[in-house]
Design a protein around this motif. Sequence first.
Motif, PDB file in Angstrom:
ATOM      1  N   MET A   1       0.825  -1.199   0.000  1.00 16.24           N
ATOM      2  CA  MET A   1       0.000   0.000   0.000  1.00 16.24           C
ATOM      3  C   MET A   1       0.871   1.266   0.000  1.00 16.24           C
ATOM      4  O   MET A   1       0.481   2.279  -0.553  1.00 16.24           O
ATOM      5  N   MET A   2       2.032   1.169   0.632  1.00 12.76           N
ATOM      6  CA  MET A   2       2.933   2.319   0.695  1.00 12.76           C
ATOM      7  C   MET A   2       3.401   2.716  -0.702  1.00 12.76           C
ATOM      8  O   MET A   2       3.535   3.914  -0.999  1.00 12.76           O
ATOM      9  N   LEU A   3       3.629   1.723  -1.568  1.00 10.88           N
ATOM     10  CA  LEU A   3       4.059   2.010  -2.934  1.00 10.88           C
ATOM     11  C   LEU A   3       2.971   2.755  -3.707  1.00 10.88           C
ATOM     12  O   LEU A   3       3.265   3.671  -4.470  1.00 10.88           O
TER      13      LEU A   3
ATOM     14  N   HIS B   1       0.720   4.761  -2.386  1.00 12.97           N
ATOM     15  CA  HIS B   1       0.695   6.134  -1.871  1.00 12.97           C
ATOM     16  C   HIS B   1       1.834   6.960  -2.457  1.00 12.97           C
ATOM     17  O   HIS B   1       1.640   8.118  -2.830  1.00 12.97           O
ATOM     18  N   ALA B   2       3.024   6.382  -2.522  1.00  9.01           N
ATOM     19  CA  ALA B   2       4.176   7.094  -3.085  1.00  9.01           C
ATOM     20  C   ALA B   2       3.951   7.392  -4.565  1.00  9.01           C
ATOM     21  O   ALA B   2       4.253   8.499  -5.039  1.00  9.01           O
ATOM     22  N   ALA B   3       3.421   6.418  -5.301  1.00  6.20           N
ATOM     23  CA  ALA B   3       3.136   6.628  -6.722  1.00  6.20           C
ATOM     24  C   ALA B   3       2.089   7.716  -6.906  1.00  6.20           C
ATOM     25  O   ALA B   3       2.210   8.566  -7.798  1.00  6.20           O
ATOM     26  N   THR B   4       1.065   7.717  -6.057  1.00  3.73           N
ATOM     27  CA  THR B   4       0.013   8.732  -6.139  1.00  3.73           C
ATOM     28  C   THR B   4       0.582  10.121  -5.873  1.00  3.73           C
ATOM     29  O   THR B   4       0.279  11.070  -6.614  1.00  3.73           O
ATOM     30  N   LEU B   5       1.402  10.244  -4.868  1.00  5.66           N
ATOM     31  CA  LEU B   5       2.021  11.532  -4.558  1.00  5.66           C
ATOM     32  C   LEU B   5       2.880  12.013  -5.725  1.00  5.66           C
ATOM     33  O   LEU B   5       2.799  13.186  -6.126  1.00  5.66           O
ATOM     34  N   PHE B   6       3.686  11.116  -6.283  1.00  9.48           N
ATOM     35  CA  PHE B   6       4.522  11.463  -7.431  1.00  9.48           C
ATOM     36  C   PHE B   6       3.672  11.931  -8.605  1.00  9.48           C
ATOM     37  O   PHE B   6       3.933  12.973  -9.209  1.00  9.48           O
ATOM     38  N   LEU B   7       2.633  11.162  -8.933  1.00  6.01           N
ATOM     39  CA  LEU B   7       1.778  11.502 -10.080  1.00  6.01           C
ATOM     40  C   LEU B   7       1.081  12.837  -9.873  1.00  6.01           C
ATOM     41  O   LEU B   7       1.071  13.683 -10.779  1.00  6.01           O
TER      42      LEU B   7
ATOM     43  N   TRP C   1      -9.290   6.562  -8.577  1.00 10.68           N
ATOM     44  CA  TRP C   1     -10.303   5.510  -8.649  1.00 10.68           C
ATOM     45  C   TRP C   1      -9.647   4.156  -8.878  1.00 10.68           C
ATOM     46  O   TRP C   1     -10.006   3.169  -8.248  1.00 10.68           O
ATOM     47  N   ARG C   2      -8.660   4.102  -9.769  1.00  8.82           N
ATOM     48  CA  ARG C   2      -8.004   2.824 -10.064  1.00  8.82           C
ATOM     49  C   ARG C   2      -7.161   2.336  -8.893  1.00  8.82           C
ATOM     50  O   ARG C   2      -7.193   1.169  -8.539  1.00  8.82           O
ATOM     51  N   ALA C   3      -6.398   3.220  -8.312  1.00  8.11           N
ATOM     52  CA  ALA C   3      -5.456   2.826  -7.262  1.00  8.11           C
ATOM     53  C   ALA C   3      -6.151   2.460  -5.956  1.00  8.11           C
ATOM     54  O   ALA C   3      -5.729   1.542  -5.257  1.00  8.11           O
ATOM     55  N   TYR C   4      -7.220   3.183  -5.628  1.00  9.30           N
ATOM     56  CA  TYR C   4      -7.853   2.983  -4.338  1.00  9.30           C
ATOM     57  C   TYR C   4      -9.226   2.332  -4.441  1.00  9.30           C
ATOM     58  O   TYR C   4      -9.825   2.009  -3.428  1.00  9.30           O
ATOM     59  N   GLY C   5      -9.720   2.210  -5.660  1.00  7.52           N
ATOM     60  CA  GLY C   5     -10.971   1.491  -5.892  1.00  7.52           C
ATOM     61  C   GLY C   5     -12.202   2.311  -5.616  1.00  7.52           C
ATOM     62  O   GLY C   5     -12.144   3.372  -5.031  1.00  7.52           O
ATOM     63  N   PRO C   6     -13.328   1.778  -6.065  1.00  4.88           N
ATOM     64  CA  PRO C   6     -14.591   2.490  -5.873  1.00  4.88           C
ATOM     65  C   PRO C   6     -14.984   2.601  -4.403  1.00  4.88           C
ATOM     66  O   PRO C   6     -15.791   3.415  -4.050  1.00  4.88           O
ATOM     67  N   GLY C   7     -14.382   1.793  -3.530  1.00  5.50           N
ATOM     68  CA  GLY C   7     -14.674   1.873  -2.104  1.00  5.50           C
ATOM     69  C   GLY C   7     -14.079   3.093  -1.439  1.00  5.50           C
ATOM     70  O   GLY C   7     -14.257   3.302  -0.250  1.00  5.50           O
ATOM     71  N   LEU C   8     -13.358   3.906  -2.186  1.00  2.99           N
ATOM     72  CA  LEU C   8     -12.749   5.115  -1.650  1.00  2.99           C
ATOM     73  C   LEU C   8     -13.817   6.057  -1.090  1.00  2.99           C
ATOM     74  O   LEU C   8     -13.626   6.673  -0.056  1.00  2.99           O
TER      75      LEU C   8
ATOM     76  N   VAL D   1       5.138   1.707 -12.829  1.00  2.00           N
ATOM     77  CA  VAL D   1       4.218   1.561 -11.694  1.00  2.00           C
ATOM     78  C   VAL D   1       3.207   0.456 -11.960  1.00  2.00           C
ATOM     79  O   VAL D   1       2.911  -0.355 -11.075  1.00  2.00           O
ATOM     80  N   ASN D   2       2.691   0.412 -13.166  1.00  2.06           N
ATOM     81  CA  ASN D   2       1.733  -0.647 -13.488  1.00  2.06           C
ATOM     82  C   ASN D   2       2.379  -2.020 -13.416  1.00  2.06           C
ATOM     83  O   ASN D   2       1.762  -2.978 -12.969  1.00  2.06           O
ATOM     84  N   GLY D   3       3.610  -2.120 -13.876  1.00  6.23           N
ATOM     85  CA  GLY D   3       4.311  -3.397 -13.798  1.00  6.23           C
ATOM     86  C   GLY D   3       4.575  -3.817 -12.369  1.00  6.23           C
ATOM     87  O   GLY D   3       4.466  -4.999 -12.024  1.00  6.23           O
ATOM     88  N   LEU D   4       4.918  -2.859 -11.506  1.00 12.50           N
ATOM     89  CA  LEU D   4       5.245  -3.172 -10.110  1.00 12.50           C
ATOM     90  C   LEU D   4       4.019  -3.383  -9.230  1.00 12.50           C
ATOM     91  O   LEU D   4       3.979  -4.302  -8.427  1.00 12.50           O
ATOM     92  N   ILE D   5       3.029  -2.518  -9.360  1.00 10.21           N
ATOM     93  CA  ILE D   5       1.875  -2.556  -8.458  1.00 10.21           C
ATOM     94  C   ILE D   5       0.783  -3.486  -8.954  1.00 10.21           C
ATOM     95  O   ILE D   5       0.251  -4.306  -8.209  1.00 10.21           O
TER      96      ILE D   5
END
Length: 160
Positions: free
Chosen positions: A1-3, A5-11, A149-156, A43-47
């Motif tokens: 999950m930390m990755l 968050h880091a990717a989201t902050l970067f983007l 939406w993609r990273a955290y899902g519709p449950g956000l 990011v897509n390859g890693l996450i």
Amino acid sequence: MMLIHAATLFLLCALAALSLIDARTQRLPDVLTLPLILAGIAVNGLIFSSLWTALAGGALGYGALVALELAYRRFRGRDGLGRGDAKLLAAGGAWCGAWLLPFILLAGSVGALVYVGLLALVRQRAPDPTQPLPFGPWLALGIALCWVWRAYGPGLLPGI
């Protein structure tokens, strides 16, 4: 999950910088857009383990706006979009995947239309159609919304 968050902050930081640059200069520099495409693929390859989705999203995003740019130039005789917009949408496709490209464009287009409408209300006249409107900030908005939406899902947002 930390990755994530880091990717989201970067983007989000990259999109904010690109938005400010485009709003001021009407340019989206390759030095920022091209690494953003590569970062989205990584990011897509890693996450998400979906390298092909990122590659397809990048290619389709770029191709769609280049095709629109060329068609507009052919029919109107002037430029309507720049290649920077196409590269930014490619970055959005690389980060969010090909299936979210229509939603990125929808969110960006609706945001731009609302902005122009509000501008017309405040000025009490329609904006000058000969003055270009940078589309990068609006694409960035669509990319940010779709990534969250993609990273955290519709449950956000529970209940929606």
